[in-house]
Design a protein around this motif. Sequence first.
Motif, PDB file in Angstrom:
ATOM      1  N   PHE A  37       0.863  -1.187   0.000  1.00  0.00           N
ATOM      2  CA  PHE A  37       0.000   0.000   0.000  1.00  0.00           C
ATOM      3  C   PHE A  37       0.895   1.232   0.000  1.00  0.00           C
ATOM      4  N   ASN A  51      -2.790   4.885   6.341  1.00  0.00           N
ATOM      5  CA  ASN A  51      -1.875   3.880   5.806  1.00  0.00           C
ATOM      6  C   ASN A  51      -0.689   3.680   6.749  1.00  0.00           C
ATOM      7  N   SER A  58      -1.822   1.721   9.955  1.00  0.00           N
ATOM      8  CA  SER A  58      -2.569   0.468   9.832  1.00  0.00           C
ATOM      9  C   SER A  58      -1.950  -0.628  10.694  1.00  0.00           C
TER      10      SER A  58
END
Length: 315
Positions: free
Chosen positions: A109, A154, A157
């Motif tokens: 990601f 992000n 996470s």
Amino acid sequence: MLVALAAGCGSPPALDANGAAGERSIGIRSAIAGRPMSRGDAERYMLDLINRDRAAQGLSALPWDETAARAARRQAEDMAARGFTAHWGSDGSVPEQRYTEAGGEDVAFENVGCFVDASASPLALDAPYMAEGLDRFQRAFMDEAPPHDGHRRNILSRWHTAVGVGVAQVEGSRIPCVAQEFVDDWGTYEHLPPKISVGEFVDIRGELRAPAELAIVGISRIDAPGPRAPQDLNQTSDYLVPEAYEAYLPRRLKTPFPRPRGVLSLLGSTFSLGTYLDDEGKPGLYEISIWARFPGVNEERLVSLRTIDVGSRAP
């Protein structure tokens, strides 16, 4: 089955076209008091910033992932050399393609930040890097507020297991361009061919680690990537994983054999799917996605996303 692989980049941390040129030529004045770093040290410095911000939220530190870093460097260099901020490359590449081509098997990601002046400049990768420029991008990521806080989410996470960072600079500037690739590693997967023709057979095999349990294997396709202009790339925002044209649910087996083609077979935590890559005879970039369930989580999570370059059917 849409997933924002690089969420929150509708408003990326980037230097605007009016302000970028001056700062690129003189550097960041406030950085001259800092200690110059090599490129490798600068990447590790940003790793420390990431883990500092995660620790502040009670999250575990992420180890370095060199495969993800190779994908990150490719995008950072591309953005710096051409003056854009995007999840697509100037060659049309997408994040999962770059990660796959770097040797990745899981899913990465991506966070990115760079210029948006669409100005071509020669790279100066071995020039000294200053902490201030790296701090600036990390602060921009972490200062985001909902609902435009994809970079921050992000970084924070709990599903990530590793991260790779790439930085790049151009001549006459002390402002780095940055790419962060956060990896979710929840299994091991057998090698896929990098390039085949439409209609050829592929064998998709792997094994997930607890607590992950196999939920779905998806196959999607996008048109073959092609060159894109920096001006066009600067108008892009979030990158979404393409929706699958085929999705397979697992069938649990009691014995290793038989494993029929076209059936997602599951034996313990090991799975296999033999199928033909053929989306109505169209060539392009085909994507193999692995989705898993986790205890206490209502939605499936993407744990592997790999690409195969599929050419036109052989005559």
